[in-house]
Design a protein around this motif. Sequence first.
Motif, PDB file in Angstrom:
ATOM      1  N   SER A   2       0.721  -1.112  -0.092  1.00 30.06           N
ATOM      2  CA  SER A   2      -0.282  -0.308  -0.196  1.00 30.06           C
ATOM      3  C   SER A   2       0.719   1.327   0.235  1.00 30.06           C
ATOM      4  CB  SER A   2      -0.911   0.214   1.162  1.00 30.06           C
ATOM      5  OG  SER A   2      -1.284   1.171   1.307  1.00 30.06           O
ATOM      6  N   ASP A   3       0.627   1.814  -0.608  1.00 31.84           N
ATOM      7  CA  ASP A   3       0.584   3.446  -0.506  1.00 31.84           C
ATOM      8  C   ASP A   3       0.612   4.118   0.499  1.00 31.84           C
ATOM      9  OD1 ASP A   3       2.123   2.723  -2.812  1.00 31.84           O
ATOM     10  OD2 ASP A   3       0.281   3.928  -4.303  1.00 31.84           O
ATOM     11  N   THR A   4       0.146   3.755   1.485  1.00 32.28           N
ATOM     12  CA  THR A   4      -0.486   4.274   2.892  1.00 32.28           C
ATOM     13  C   THR A   4       0.454   4.070   3.814  1.00 32.28           C
ATOM     14  OG1 THR A   4      -2.337   4.132   2.293  1.00 32.28           O
ATOM     15  CG2 THR A   4      -2.566   4.638   4.600  1.00 32.28           C
ATOM     16  N   ALA A   5       0.908   5.224   4.794  1.00 30.55           N
ATOM     17  CA  ALA A   5       1.758   5.435   5.219  1.00 30.55           C
ATOM     18  C   ALA A   5       0.563   5.404   7.215  1.00 30.55           C
ATOM     19  CB  ALA A   5       2.899   5.979   6.162  1.00 30.55           C
ATOM     20  N   LYS A   6       0.947   4.614   7.939  1.00 28.38           N
ATOM     21  CA  LYS A   6      -0.280   5.530   9.106  1.00 28.38           C
ATOM     22  C   LYS A   6       1.272   5.813  10.309  1.00 28.38           C
ATOM     23  CE  LYS A   6      -3.024   1.345   9.053  1.00 28.38           C
ATOM     24  NZ  LYS A   6      -4.341   0.602   9.577  1.00 28.38           N
ATOM     25  N   LEU A   7       0.979   6.695  10.901  1.00 26.75           N
ATOM     26  CA  LEU A   7       2.099   7.031  12.005  1.00 26.75           C
ATOM     27  C   LEU A   7       2.015   7.601  13.284  1.00 26.75           C
ATOM     28  CD1 LEU A   7       5.509   8.278  12.621  1.00 26.75           C
ATOM     29  CD2 LEU A   7       3.963  10.623  11.581  1.00 26.75           C
ATOM     30  N   VAL A   8       1.985   6.483  13.702  1.00 27.42           N
ATOM     31  CA  VAL A   8       1.592   6.595  15.161  1.00 27.42           C
ATOM     32  C   VAL A   8       2.243   6.985  16.813  1.00 27.42           C
ATOM     33  CG1 VAL A   8       0.466   5.565  17.237  1.00 27.42           C
ATOM     34  CG2 VAL A   8      -0.007   4.288  14.276  1.00 27.42           C
ATOM     35  N   TYR A  27       1.108   0.441   5.629  1.00 25.39           N
ATOM     36  CA  TYR A  27       2.012   0.553   6.788  1.00 25.39           C
ATOM     37  C   TYR A  27       1.869   0.874   8.792  1.00 25.39           C
ATOM     38  CZ  TYR A  27       4.604  -2.482   3.704  1.00 25.39           C
ATOM     39  OH  TYR A  27       5.081  -3.466   2.147  1.00 25.39           O
ATOM     40  N   ILE A  28       2.493   0.862   9.270  1.00 26.99           N
ATOM     41  CA  ILE A  28       2.978   1.594  10.212  1.00 26.99           C
ATOM     42  C   ILE A  28       4.127   1.791  11.133  1.00 26.99           C
ATOM     43  CG2 ILE A  28       1.588   1.453  13.331  1.00 26.99           C
ATOM     44  CD1 ILE A  28       0.101  -0.744  12.411  1.00 26.99           C
ATOM     45  N   TRP A  29       3.924   3.189  11.082  1.00 24.90           N
ATOM     46  CA  TRP A  29       5.377   4.098  11.714  1.00 24.90           C
ATOM     47  C   TRP A  29       4.938   3.933  12.442  1.00 24.90           C
ATOM     48  CZ3 TRP A  29       9.268   5.432   8.256  1.00 24.90           C
ATOM     49  CH2 TRP A  29       9.253   4.646   7.288  1.00 24.90           C
ATOM     50  N   THR A  30       5.862   4.461  13.852  1.00 25.05           N
ATOM     51  CA  THR A  30       5.599   4.769  15.027  1.00 25.05           C
ATOM     52  C   THR A  30       7.022   5.517  15.439  1.00 25.05           C
ATOM     53  OG1 THR A  30       6.639   2.720  15.346  1.00 25.05           O
ATOM     54  CG2 THR A  30       4.372   2.783  16.218  1.00 25.05           C
ATOM     55  N   VAL A  31       7.100   6.583  16.083  1.00 23.75           N
ATOM     56  CA  VAL A  31       7.597   7.162  17.281  1.00 23.75           C
ATOM     57  C   VAL A  31       7.857   6.699  19.110  1.00 23.75           C
ATOM     58  CG1 VAL A  31       8.089   8.780  15.381  1.00 23.75           C
ATOM     59  CG2 VAL A  31       6.038   9.001  16.832  1.00 23.75           C
ATOM     60  N   ARG A  46       5.677  -1.953  11.610  1.00 18.70           N
ATOM     61  CA  ARG A  46       6.228  -2.344  10.290  1.00 18.70           C
ATOM     62  C   ARG A  46       7.673  -1.288  10.448  1.00 18.70           C
ATOM     63  NH1 ARG A  46       8.795  -5.346   6.127  1.00 18.70           N
ATOM     64  NH2 ARG A  46       8.530  -4.185   4.687  1.00 18.70           N
ATOM     65  N   PHE A  47       7.807   0.181  10.719  1.00 17.13           N
ATOM     66  CA  PHE A  47       8.910   0.868  10.751  1.00 17.13           C
ATOM     67  C   PHE A  47       8.371   1.520  12.501  1.00 17.13           C
ATOM     68  CE2 PHE A  47       8.440   0.559   6.444  1.00 17.13           C
ATOM     69  CZ  PHE A  47       9.097  -0.310   6.248  1.00 17.13           C
ATOM     70  N   HIS A  48       9.590   2.526  12.947  1.00 17.04           N
ATOM     71  CA  HIS A  48      10.119   2.948  13.601  1.00 17.04           C
ATOM     72  C   HIS A  48      11.003   4.129  13.834  1.00 17.04           C
ATOM     73  CE1 HIS A  48       9.420   4.343  17.679  1.00 17.04           C
ATOM     74  NE2 HIS A  48      11.146   4.888  18.106  1.00 17.04           N
ATOM     75  N   LEU A  49      10.153   5.142  14.262  1.00 14.19           N
ATOM     76  CA  LEU A  49      11.901   5.773  13.569  1.00 14.19           C
ATOM     77  C   LEU A  49      12.004   7.087  15.134  1.00 14.19           C
ATOM     78  CD1 LEU A  49      13.102   7.868  11.316  1.00 14.19           C
ATOM     79  CD2 LEU A  49      11.103   8.916  11.526  1.00 14.19           C
ATOM     80  N   GLU A  50      13.295   7.247  15.017  1.00 12.76           N
ATOM     81  CA  GLU A  50      13.824   7.726  16.231  1.00 12.76           C
ATOM     82  C   GLU A  50      14.523   8.790  15.751  1.00 12.76           C
ATOM     83  OE1 GLU A  50      12.805   8.866  19.692  1.00 12.76           O
ATOM     84  OE2 GLU A  50      12.107   7.117  19.436  1.00 12.76           O
ATOM     85  N   ALA A  51      15.104  10.164  16.739  1.00 15.16           N
ATOM     86  CA  ALA A  51      15.757  11.064  15.961  1.00 15.16           C
ATOM     87  C   ALA A  51      16.571  11.558  17.590  1.00 15.16           C
ATOM     88  CB  ALA A  51      14.817  12.358  14.887  1.00 15.16           C
ATOM     89  N   TYR A  52      15.722  11.519  18.304  1.00  9.83           N
ATOM     90  CA  TYR A  52      16.633  12.561  19.282  1.00  9.83           C
ATOM     91  C   TYR A  52      16.761  12.222  20.216  1.00  9.83           C
ATOM     92  CZ  TYR A  52      11.726  15.072  18.429  1.00  9.83           C
ATOM     93  OH  TYR A  52      11.106  16.359  17.793  1.00  9.83           O
ATOM     94  N   ALA A  53      17.863  12.976  20.516  1.00 14.15           N
ATOM     95  CA  ALA A  53      18.892  12.573  21.224  1.00 14.15           C
ATOM     96  C   ALA A  53      18.454  12.530  23.130  1.00 14.15           C
ATOM     97  CB  ALA A  53      20.319  13.497  21.420  1.00 14.15           C
ATOM     98  N   ARG A  54      17.781  12.126  23.289  1.00 12.58           N
ATOM     99  CA  ARG A  54      17.151  12.621  24.500  1.00 12.58           C
ATOM    100  C   ARG A  54      17.897  11.393  25.448  1.00 12.58           C
ATOM    101  NH1 ARG A  54      12.051  15.314  23.335  1.00 12.58           N
ATOM    102  NH2 ARG A  54      13.157  17.475  22.923  1.00 12.58           N
ATOM    103  N   PRO A  55      17.997  10.876  26.507  1.00 10.08           N
ATOM    104  CA  PRO A  55      18.472   9.724  26.746  1.00 10.08           C
ATOM    105  C   PRO A  55      17.460   8.661  26.934  1.00 10.08           C
ATOM    106  CG  PRO A  55      19.821  11.498  28.154  1.00 10.08           C
ATOM    107  CD  PRO A  55      18.736  11.227  27.321  1.00 10.08           C
ATOM    108  N   GLN A  59      14.372   3.716  26.985  1.00  9.67           N
ATOM    109  CA  GLN A  59      12.922   4.040  27.751  1.00  9.67           C
ATOM    110  C   GLN A  59      12.159   2.927  27.273  1.00  9.67           C
ATOM    111  OE1 GLN A  59      13.203   5.941  31.687  1.00  9.67           O
ATOM    112  NE2 GLN A  59      15.057   5.246  31.982  1.00  9.67           N
ATOM    113  N   LEU A  60      12.059   3.773  26.705  1.00 12.95           N
ATOM    114  CA  LEU A  60      10.955   4.141  25.827  1.00 12.95           C
ATOM    115  C   LEU A  60      10.581   2.715  24.549  1.00 12.95           C
ATOM    116  CD1 LEU A  60       9.574   7.393  24.988  1.00 12.95           C
ATOM    117  CD2 LEU A  60       8.777   5.729  26.813  1.00 12.95           C
ATOM    118  N   LEU A  61      11.502   2.224  24.593  1.00 15.64           N
ATOM    119  CA  LEU A  61      12.424   1.012  23.314  1.00 15.64           C
ATOM    120  C   LEU A  61      11.924  -0.252  24.210  1.00 15.64           C
ATOM    121  CD1 LEU A  61      14.449   3.098  21.087  1.00 15.64           C
ATOM    122  CD2 LEU A  61      12.043   2.475  20.338  1.00 15.64           C
TER     123      LEU A  61
END
Length: 102
Positions: A2-8, A27-31, A46-55, A59-61
Amino acid sequence: SSDTAKLVFFGPSLSDTSIYVNEGEGYIWTVSGANAFLYEKGVIPRFHLEAYARPHKAQLLEGACPDTTYLIASRCHPEVFDILEGYKTFLWHVADTDEFPT
């Protein structure tokens, strides 16, 4: 496919809205903490995106989904990489104008 992404995103409303995540195609994308939260509910992002440098992001992962592909920014805290050791992980680089004085 699918061309659809669901960002959660992760936050208080996810408890009420997570029942809708599997509806429809895409596809489900999470942050942030949304990946572990959904995985605990039997949803496989399907995917997880993480960009923040906070320690605390590491723990959230904890309890992350082993079937998710993790897209982790190089500036993330080293503990993020420790937690995701053995998971399917791709490294990407982010440049923030605040990091580069003019």
